[in-house]
Design a protein around this motif. Structure first.
Motif, PDB file in Angstrom:
ATOM      1  N   LEU A   1       0.811  -1.213   0.000  1.00 42.35           N
ATOM      2  CA  LEU A   1       0.000   0.000   0.000  1.00 42.35           C
ATOM      3  C   LEU A   1       0.850   1.270   0.000  1.00 42.35           C
ATOM      4  O   LEU A   1       0.470   2.280  -0.617  1.00 42.35           O
ATOM      5  N   ASN A   2       1.976   1.245   0.667  1.00 46.09           N
ATOM      6  CA  ASN A   2       2.830   2.431   0.701  1.00 46.09           C
ATOM      7  C   ASN A   2       3.530   2.654  -0.629  1.00 46.09           C
ATOM      8  O   ASN A   2       3.619   3.782  -1.118  1.00 46.09           O
ATOM      9  N   GLU A   3       4.015   1.594  -1.220  1.00 49.77           N
ATOM     10  CA  GLU A   3       4.740   1.707  -2.487  1.00 49.77           C
ATOM     11  C   GLU A   3       3.850   2.247  -3.603  1.00 49.77           C
ATOM     12  O   GLU A   3       4.300   3.026  -4.452  1.00 49.77           O
ATOM     13  N   PHE A   4       2.573   1.839  -3.606  1.00 50.16           N
ATOM     14  CA  PHE A   4       1.660   2.234  -4.680  1.00 50.16           C
ATOM     15  C   PHE A   4       0.550   3.160  -4.175  1.00 50.16           C
ATOM     16  O   PHE A   4      -0.558   3.155  -4.706  1.00 50.16           O
ATOM     17  N   SER A   5       0.833   3.959  -3.176  1.00 50.73           N
ATOM     18  CA  SER A   5      -0.210   4.780  -2.556  1.00 50.73           C
ATOM     19  C   SER A   5      -0.869   5.728  -3.563  1.00 50.73           C
ATOM     20  O   SER A   5      -2.097   5.894  -3.563  1.00 50.73           O
ATOM     21  N   ASN A   6      -0.076   6.371  -4.436  1.00 56.67           N
ATOM     22  CA  ASN A   6      -0.640   7.302  -5.413  1.00 56.67           C
ATOM     23  C   ASN A   6      -1.561   6.589  -6.403  1.00 56.67           C
ATOM     24  O   ASN A   6      -2.609   7.123  -6.789  1.00 56.67           O
ATOM     25  N   VAL A   7      -1.165   5.387  -6.792  1.00 55.01           N
ATOM     26  CA  VAL A   7      -1.981   4.634  -7.745  1.00 55.01           C
ATOM     27  C   VAL A   7      -3.282   4.171  -7.084  1.00 55.01           C
ATOM     28  O   VAL A   7      -4.349   4.215  -7.699  1.00 55.01           O
ATOM     29  N   PHE A   8      -3.202   3.757  -5.835  1.00 52.96           N
ATOM     30  CA  PHE A   8      -4.419   3.348  -5.129  1.00 52.96           C
ATOM     31  C   PHE A   8      -5.363   4.536  -4.940  1.00 52.96           C
ATOM     32  O   PHE A   8      -6.590   4.367  -4.942  1.00 52.96           O
ATOM     33  N   ASN A   9      -4.821   5.725  -4.774  1.00 53.37           N
ATOM     34  CA  ASN A   9      -5.660   6.928  -4.694  1.00 53.37           C
ATOM     35  C   ASN A   9      -6.375   7.179  -6.019  1.00 53.37           C
ATOM     36  O   ASN A   9      -7.555   7.540  -6.050  1.00 53.37           O
ATOM     37  N   LYS A  10      -5.667   7.011  -7.117  1.00 49.90           N
ATOM     38  CA  LYS A  10      -6.272   7.183  -8.429  1.00 49.90           C
ATOM     39  C   LYS A  10      -7.372   6.146  -8.652  1.00 49.90           C
ATOM     40  O   LYS A  10      -8.458   6.456  -9.147  1.00 49.90           O
ATOM     41  N   LEU A  11      -7.094   4.911  -8.256  1.00 46.98           N
ATOM     42  CA  LEU A  11      -8.086   3.843  -8.393  1.00 46.98           C
ATOM     43  C   LEU A  11      -9.320   4.139  -7.546  1.00 46.98           C
ATOM     44  O   LEU A  11     -10.458   3.873  -7.966  1.00 46.98           O
ATOM     45  N   ASN A  12      -9.104   4.722  -6.381  1.00 47.75           N
ATOM     46  CA  ASN A  12     -10.218   5.086  -5.513  1.00 47.75           C
ATOM     47  C   ASN A  12     -11.133   6.100  -6.180  1.00 47.75           C
ATOM     48  O   ASN A  12     -12.363   5.982  -6.130  1.00 47.75           O
ATOM     49  N   ASN A  13     -10.560   7.101  -6.841  1.00 44.46           N
ATOM     50  CA  ASN A  13     -11.372   8.114  -7.535  1.00 44.46           C
ATOM     51  C   ASN A  13     -12.176   7.501  -8.679  1.00 44.46           C
ATOM     52  O   ASN A  13     -13.323   7.896  -8.916  1.00 44.46           O
ATOM     53  N   GLN A  14     -11.595   6.549  -9.378  1.00 47.67           N
ATOM     54  CA  GLN A  14     -12.306   5.898 -10.480  1.00 47.67           C
ATOM     55  C   GLN A  14     -13.451   5.036  -9.963  1.00 47.67           C
ATOM     56  O   GLN A  14     -14.546   5.018 -10.534  1.00 47.67           O
ATOM     57  N   ILE A  15     -13.218   4.332  -8.871  1.00 50.88           N
ATOM     58  CA  ILE A  15     -14.259   3.481  -8.292  1.00 50.88           C
ATOM     59  C   ILE A  15     -15.440   4.317  -7.804  1.00 50.88           C
ATOM     60  O   ILE A  15     -16.605   3.927  -7.954  1.00 50.88           O
ATOM     61  N   ARG A  16     -15.153   5.468  -7.249  1.00 49.13           N
ATOM     62  CA  ARG A  16     -16.224   6.318  -6.721  1.00 49.13           C
ATOM     63  C   ARG A  16     -17.134   6.870  -7.824  1.00 49.13           C
ATOM     64  O   ARG A  16     -18.247   7.316  -7.536  1.00 49.13           O
ATOM     65  N   GLN A  17     -16.696   6.849  -9.071  1.00 46.18           N
ATOM     66  CA  GLN A  17     -17.544   7.298 -10.171  1.00 46.18           C
ATOM     67  C   GLN A  17     -18.773   6.406 -10.335  1.00 46.18           C
ATOM     68  O   GLN A  17     -19.808   6.835 -10.848  1.00 46.18           O
ATOM     69  N   ILE A  18     -18.673   5.166  -9.897  1.00 39.05           N
ATOM     70  CA  ILE A  18     -19.793   4.223 -10.033  1.00 39.05           C
ATOM     71  C   ILE A  18     -20.857   4.480  -8.980  1.00 39.05           C
ATOM     72  O   ILE A  18     -22.037   4.197  -9.182  1.00 39.05           O
ATOM     73  N   ASP A  19     -20.432   5.011  -7.841  1.00 43.24           N
ATOM     74  CA  ASP A  19     -21.358   5.307  -6.741  1.00 43.24           C
ATOM     75  C   ASP A  19     -22.049   4.033  -6.253  1.00 43.24           C
ATOM     76  O   ASP A  19     -23.277   3.977  -6.130  1.00 43.24           O
ATOM     77  N   ASP A  20     -21.239   3.025  -5.965  1.00 42.37           N
ATOM     78  CA  ASP A  20     -21.729   1.759  -5.422  1.00 42.37           C
ATOM     79  C   ASP A  20     -21.205   1.623  -3.993  1.00 42.37           C
ATOM     80  O   ASP A  20     -20.041   1.261  -3.789  1.00 42.37           O
ATOM     81  N   PRO A  21     -22.024   1.938  -2.975  1.00 38.77           N
ATOM     82  CA  PRO A  21     -21.542   1.943  -1.585  1.00 38.77           C
ATOM     83  C   PRO A  21     -20.869   0.644  -1.137  1.00 38.77           C
ATOM     84  O   PRO A  21     -19.814   0.716  -0.483  1.00 38.77           O
ATOM     85  N   PRO A  22     -21.410  -0.559  -1.436  1.00 32.19           N
ATOM     86  CA  PRO A  22     -20.709  -1.777  -0.996  1.00 32.19           C
ATOM     87  C   PRO A  22     -19.297  -1.891  -1.570  1.00 32.19           C
ATOM     88  O   PRO A  22     -18.373  -2.320  -0.872  1.00 32.19           O
ATOM     89  N   LEU A  23     -19.111  -1.517  -2.843  1.00 30.40           N
ATOM     90  CA  LEU A  23     -17.781  -1.576  -3.446  1.00 30.40           C
ATOM     91  C   LEU A  23     -16.859  -0.551  -2.791  1.00 30.40           C
ATOM     92  O   LEU A  23     -15.701  -0.863  -2.464  1.00 30.40           O
ATOM     93  N   THR A  24     -17.347   0.677  -2.619  1.00 30.91           N
ATOM     94  CA  THR A  24     -16.527   1.722  -2.007  1.00 30.91           C
ATOM     95  C   THR A  24     -16.094   1.326  -0.600  1.00 30.91           C
ATOM     96  O   THR A  24     -14.931   1.488  -0.218  1.00 30.91           O
ATOM     97  N   GLU A  25     -17.028   0.790   0.164  1.00 30.80           N
ATOM     98  CA  GLU A  25     -16.731   0.388   1.539  1.00 30.80           C
ATOM     99  C   GLU A  25     -15.705  -0.738   1.577  1.00 30.80           C
ATOM    100  O   GLU A  25     -14.756  -0.715   2.375  1.00 30.80           O
ATOM    101  N   ALA A  26     -15.876  -1.741   0.708  1.00 26.26           N
ATOM    102  CA  ALA A  26     -14.954  -2.876   0.693  1.00 26.26           C
ATOM    103  C   ALA A  26     -13.558  -2.448   0.238  1.00 26.26           C
ATOM    104  O   ALA A  26     -12.543  -2.934   0.757  1.00 26.26           O
ATOM    105  N   TYR A  27     -13.509  -1.526  -0.724  1.00 26.40           N
ATOM    106  CA  TYR A  27     -12.214  -1.043  -1.212  1.00 26.40           C
ATOM    107  C   TYR A  27     -11.469  -0.285  -0.113  1.00 26.40           C
ATOM    108  O   TYR A  27     -10.261  -0.477   0.094  1.00 26.40           O
TER     109      TYR A  27
END
Length: 400
Positions: free
Chosen positions: A356-382
């Motif tokens: 998680l530390n090595e790829f923190s910036n990429v995981f942040n980018k992935l988080n923004n893309q996932i939130r575009q779907i607006d699916d609470p169970p997916l967001t919570e699990a991620y």
């Protein structure tokens, strides 16, 4: 053991009505499976041409083995459960082997079933169920290493898409040879080779518990499968299993030759099942098709930065799932939520264990893309997987 065909087949039933019957049956049997999970399982089976295996994984005792059986009963499929054993280490454990001492082939229930359901131009008179469908369930499939006993067969299933079954060479390429045949010799009759073929009327399902006694899935299997992960129940409670019994305590609904039947059970025809299946495109994903395509490509670019991109096969499998999901093909809703299912089943498992530390910036980018779907169970699990105190991405699936 062979399956005994019935004289009647069920009349064509709309897909929506069939799913309503499934929801009703699971509820009557005392199981609480979310509709989203049931729809995901149904859609995964509809896309077996690109995703050859549907896996139900997670905590023991959550109904992973019971649900495929109820699905088969409700939809009108024949059902064959196979209990995987830890000693399985080759395809012979699935299909049988040649007994050299007695010079005969020792077949298994699966090999005999493949003969009965062979819907190819090269089937014989024993293919008396080629117009019907069969679910084969590999129960606790990861007690043994899946790559040892199922990997070769999984490749055969994948190759069916590009095969011309009218060509005997293509047919044999996508089939499993179980007997090489014999050359004609003096006093010995010539015997042809024997091949086992699984058409699209045979659907493969696996269940797996995730504990210290089991094997994990390889990337090869994950790329060719839809993996539905079951989490622990939100609340443990006693539920009544509503199965009618006779005066001796035996279930009234008989099980004949592993094909679960109700008193009014009738098998579905392959042609009716195929009428439900749709090719992905703007005409089948009518709402948010462009958004789905753009987001999927953005996700793949992000996965490339993590060293885990996917190719054309996975792309087509995901789009096929979106097009065949009941929300899209029946209700005409957005394709973004079915895309969320595929992120859950296909993309998130590929990231398990990343630092998680090595790829923190990429995981942040992935988080923004996932939130575009607006699916609470997916967001919570991620978020839960990304905030693992051990420092690595720990994906455990969503709350369906």
């Amino acid at each position: 053991m062979v399956f005994i065909p019935t004289e009647k087949s069920r009349q064509s039933i709309p897909e929506k009505k069939s799913l309503e019957n499934l929801y009703k049956l699971t509820k009557e049997r005392g199981f609480e499976f979310p509709k989203r999970l049931q729809n995901a399982f149904h859609t995964s089976l509809k896309t077996s041409d690109t995703s050859c295996l549907t896996v139900m994984a997670g905590v023991s005792g959550t109904g992973k083995s019971a649900f495929p059986k109820m699905y088969a009963e409700s939809m009108g499929f024949y059902f064959l459960p196979l209990a995987v054993e830890p000693r399985w280490d080759s395809p012979q454990d699935l299909f049988g082997f040649l007994n050299y001492m007695e010079n005969r082939f020792e077949s298994t229930t699966l090999s005999r079933s493949l003969i009965q359901f062979n819907d190819s131009p090269h089937s014989n008179e024993n293919a008396n169920l080629k117009d019907n469908l069969l679910i084969v369930m590999l129960d606790e499939m990861n007690l043994a290493r899946i790559e040892y006993y199922f990997s070769e067969f999984l490749s055969k299933l994948e190759m069916r898409r590009n095969a011309n079954l009218n060509d005997i060479k293509d047919y044999r390429t996508v089939s499993t040879e179980i007997y090489a045949g014999t050359e004609e010799e003096e006093g010995i009759e010539h015997n042809e080779p024997i091949f086992l073929y699984a058409g699209y009327n045979i659907l493969f399902v696996g269940t797996m518990n995730e504990d210290e006694t089991t094997q994990s899935l390889s990337d090869k299997v994950i790329d060719r499968a839809n993996v539905l992960s079951f989490g622990k129940p939100e609340k443990l409670k006693i539920s009544k299993q509503n199965v009618q019994t006779d005066r001796y305590g035996k279930p009234k609904n008989p099980t004949v030759n592993n094909a679960t039947k109700q008193n009014d059970w009738e098998p579905m025809l392959v042609s009716d099942w195929q009428d439900w299946i749709r090719e992905p495109g703007g005409d089948t994903i009518k709402k948010d098709f462009n958004e789905v395509e753009v987001l999927l490509n953005d996700l793949n670019n992000t996965l490339s930065e993590l060293g885990r991109p996917f190719g054309w096969r996975t792309y087509k499998s995901i789009m096929s799932y979106v097009a065949n999901h009941p929300d899209v093909c029946i209700d005409g809703k957005s394709g973004l939520w079915p895309l969320s299912d595929q992120i859950v089943m296909r993309i998130m498992p590929k990231l398990k264990g990343l630092d998680l530390n090595e790829f923190s910036n990429v995981f942040n980018k992935l988080n923004n893309q996932i939130r575009q779907i607006d699916d609470p169970p997916l967001t919570e699990a991620y978020e839960k997987a990304r905030n693992n105190p051990m420092g690595f991405f720990d994906w455990r699936g969503i709350n369906w």
